[in-house]
Design an enzyme around this catalytic site. Structure first.
Site, PDB file in Angstrom:
ATOM      1  N   TYR A   1      51.776  32.289  29.076  1.00  9.13           N
ATOM      2  CA  TYR A   1      50.526  31.383  28.986  1.00  9.13           C
ATOM      3  C   TYR A   1      50.912  30.055  29.750  1.00  9.13           C
ATOM      4  CZ  TYR A   1      46.783  28.443  27.772  1.00  9.13           C
ATOM      5  OH  TYR A   1      45.818  27.603  27.726  1.00  9.13           O
TER       6      TYR A   1
ATOM      7  N   TYR B   1      44.086  30.602  34.496  1.00  9.66           N
ATOM      8  CA  TYR B   1      43.043  31.673  34.066  1.00  9.66           C
ATOM      9  C   TYR B   1      42.806  32.418  35.296  1.00  9.66           C
ATOM     10  CZ  TYR B   1      43.101  29.190  29.412  1.00  9.66           C
ATOM     11  OH  TYR B   1      43.513  28.369  28.601  1.00  9.66           O
TER      12      TYR B   1
ATOM     13  N   LYS C   1      33.730  26.904  28.894  1.00  6.84           N
ATOM     14  CA  LYS C   1      33.460  26.098  27.410  1.00  6.84           C
ATOM     15  C   LYS C   1      32.300  25.508  27.290  1.00  6.84           C
ATOM     16  CE  LYS C   1      37.641  27.940  26.719  1.00  6.84           C
ATOM     17  NZ  LYS C   1      38.184  28.040  28.114  1.00  6.84           N
TER      18      LYS C   1
HETATM   19  C1  LIG Z   1      39.088  29.184  28.084  1.00 11.11           C
HETATM   20  C2  LIG Z   1      39.449  29.747  29.556  1.00 11.11           C
HETATM   21  C3  LIG Z   1      39.255  31.045  29.921  1.00 11.11           C
HETATM   22  C4  LIG Z   1      39.515  32.183  28.657  1.00 11.11           C
HETATM   23  O1  LIG Z   1      38.172  32.233  27.867  1.00 11.11           O
HETATM   24  P1  LIG Z   1      38.304  32.535  26.234  1.00 11.11           P
HETATM   25  O2  LIG Z   1      36.827  32.516  25.890  1.00 11.11           O
HETATM   26  O3  LIG Z   1      39.120  31.245  25.734  1.00 11.11           O
HETATM   27  O4  LIG Z   1      39.057  33.756  26.432  1.00 11.11           O
HETATM   28  C5  LIG Z   1      39.427  31.585  30.985  1.00 11.11           C
HETATM   29  N1  LIG Z   1      39.280  30.828  32.234  1.00 11.11           N
HETATM   30  C6  LIG Z   1      39.288  29.421  31.976  1.00 11.11           C
HETATM   31  C7  LIG Z   1      39.204  28.610  33.061  1.00 11.11           C
HETATM   32  C8  LIG Z   1      39.431  28.707  30.909  1.00 11.11           C
HETATM   33  O5  LIG Z   1      39.394  27.391  30.503  1.00 11.11           O
END
Ligand SMILES: *Cc1c(COP(=O)(O)O)cnc(C)c1O
Length: 312
Positions: A252, A278, A38
């Site tokens: 999720y 993730y 991010k």
């Molecule tokens: C937000 C996030 C993702 C996914 O990225 P997007 O751009 O929202 O699809 C993957 N891994 C982590 C650790 C994240 O925080």
């Protein structure tokens, strides 16, 4: 704000175990507020916040949102108020599974240290969460503040454009990869990478962390926004996004057995930590794709960060 280029290096032991030439892009080390993908998006989003001279930035996410944590830090850096509507699990199946990641600890501790105006709501759907963020934005506007709205996960065209630039960053670090594999959710990571590599020999494979097959339509729309910024004249359709939904698990924000095993495996082979929501699921996907011989040759695993959720 972020330290770039982030490191890119080979994973020798995992390469040998999986029969690949496996490399990792260390966006867990973006160097700002515990790292993560991010930070890249926020480079562009915060520039726009400053351009618009906003007082308050409003967004939303799950309580363990990595985006809200990094957004809060960016707002601190530029002396803006950060306000966020959150839910433990903005999850379609309510009540959610009992083994979901906790709504306290992890990112929430950091959010509070950053002084984010956190509005924590009972579980509902994603649509309800977006509506609560809009109500929060209107509340600040009613008190005379200039509000900048950021969609969930920072996935506006500017956020995705950041990953178009990140793909170019990797091209300067190493020869082309056969595949790039990573965790995909709100879509700007996937969209930026897919946009840059469209029509090239590099296959971009998102491991979905969200059980919603129709999100590829949203990604295609987002890619249109990236094209308006990047001006390459490339229009992507939903079918141009390679999303693998087999590794979401129960949903999720709910850790999966395969994801937990993948976290342990990378930690014990390479000393690198992934996260349960993730990147652990994405690495589980990569392991299976390697076993199925659906990836091969020079493969890049893009580590998107998220490690504070290990402490939730
Ligand atoms: C937000 C996030 C993702 C996914 O990225 P997007 O751009 O929202 O699809 C993957 N891994 C982590 C650790 C994240 O925080």
């Amino acid at each position: 704000m972020i330290l770039s280029p982030t490191p890119l290096h080979r994973l020798d032991r995992m390469s040998e175990e999986l029969g690949l030439d496996l490399w990792i892009k260390r966006d867990d080390l973006t160097g700002f507020a515990f790292g993560g993908n991010k930070g890249r998006k926020l480079e562009y989003l915060m520039a726009d916040v400053l351009d618009q001279d906003a007082d308050v930035v409003v967004s939303c996410g799950s309580t363990q949102s990595n985006f809200i944590r990094q957004l809060g830090a960016a707002c601190s850096r530029f002396h803006k108020v950060c306000a966020a509507a959150t839910m433990a699990l903005p999850y379609e199946d309510i009540p959610p599974p009992a083994d979901a990641v906790k709504a306290e600890g992890g990112n929430v501790i950091l959010d509070r240290l950053l002084g984010i105006d956190l509005r924590v709501h009972p579980n509902g759907t994603w649509e309800e969460l977006y509506e609560l963020a809009e109500e929060l934005a209107r509340e600040y506007e009613a008190s005379g503040k200039r509000v900048y709205r950021i969609p969930i996960g920072g996935s506006s065209p500017l956020g995705a454009y950041a990953f178009y630039q990140a793909a170019i960053e990797v091209e300067k670090q190493a020869p082309a990869f056969d595949q790039i594999v990573f965790a995909s959710s709100s879509g700007s990571t996937h969209t930026g990478l897919a946009y840059r590599h469209f029509g090239s020999a590099t296959e971009v494979i998102g491991i979905a962390c969200d059980p919603e097959p129709e999100i590829a339509e949203d990604f295609a729309r987002l890619a249109g926004g990236v094209d308006d910024l990047a001006g390459q004249g490339v229009r992507l359709a939903a079918k141009d996004f390679h999303l693998d939904f087999r590794f979401v698990g129960a949903g999720y924000g709910v850790p999966s057995e395969a994801g937990e095993a993948a976290i342990r495996r990378l930690a014990q082979a390479e000393g690198i930590f992934l996260d349960p929501i993730y990147s652990g699921k994405a690495f589980a996907g990569l392991i299976q794709l390697a076993e199925e011989k659906r990836v091969g040759g020079r493969v890049l695993f893009w580590h998107t960060g998220g490690t504070p959720a290990l402490f939730a």
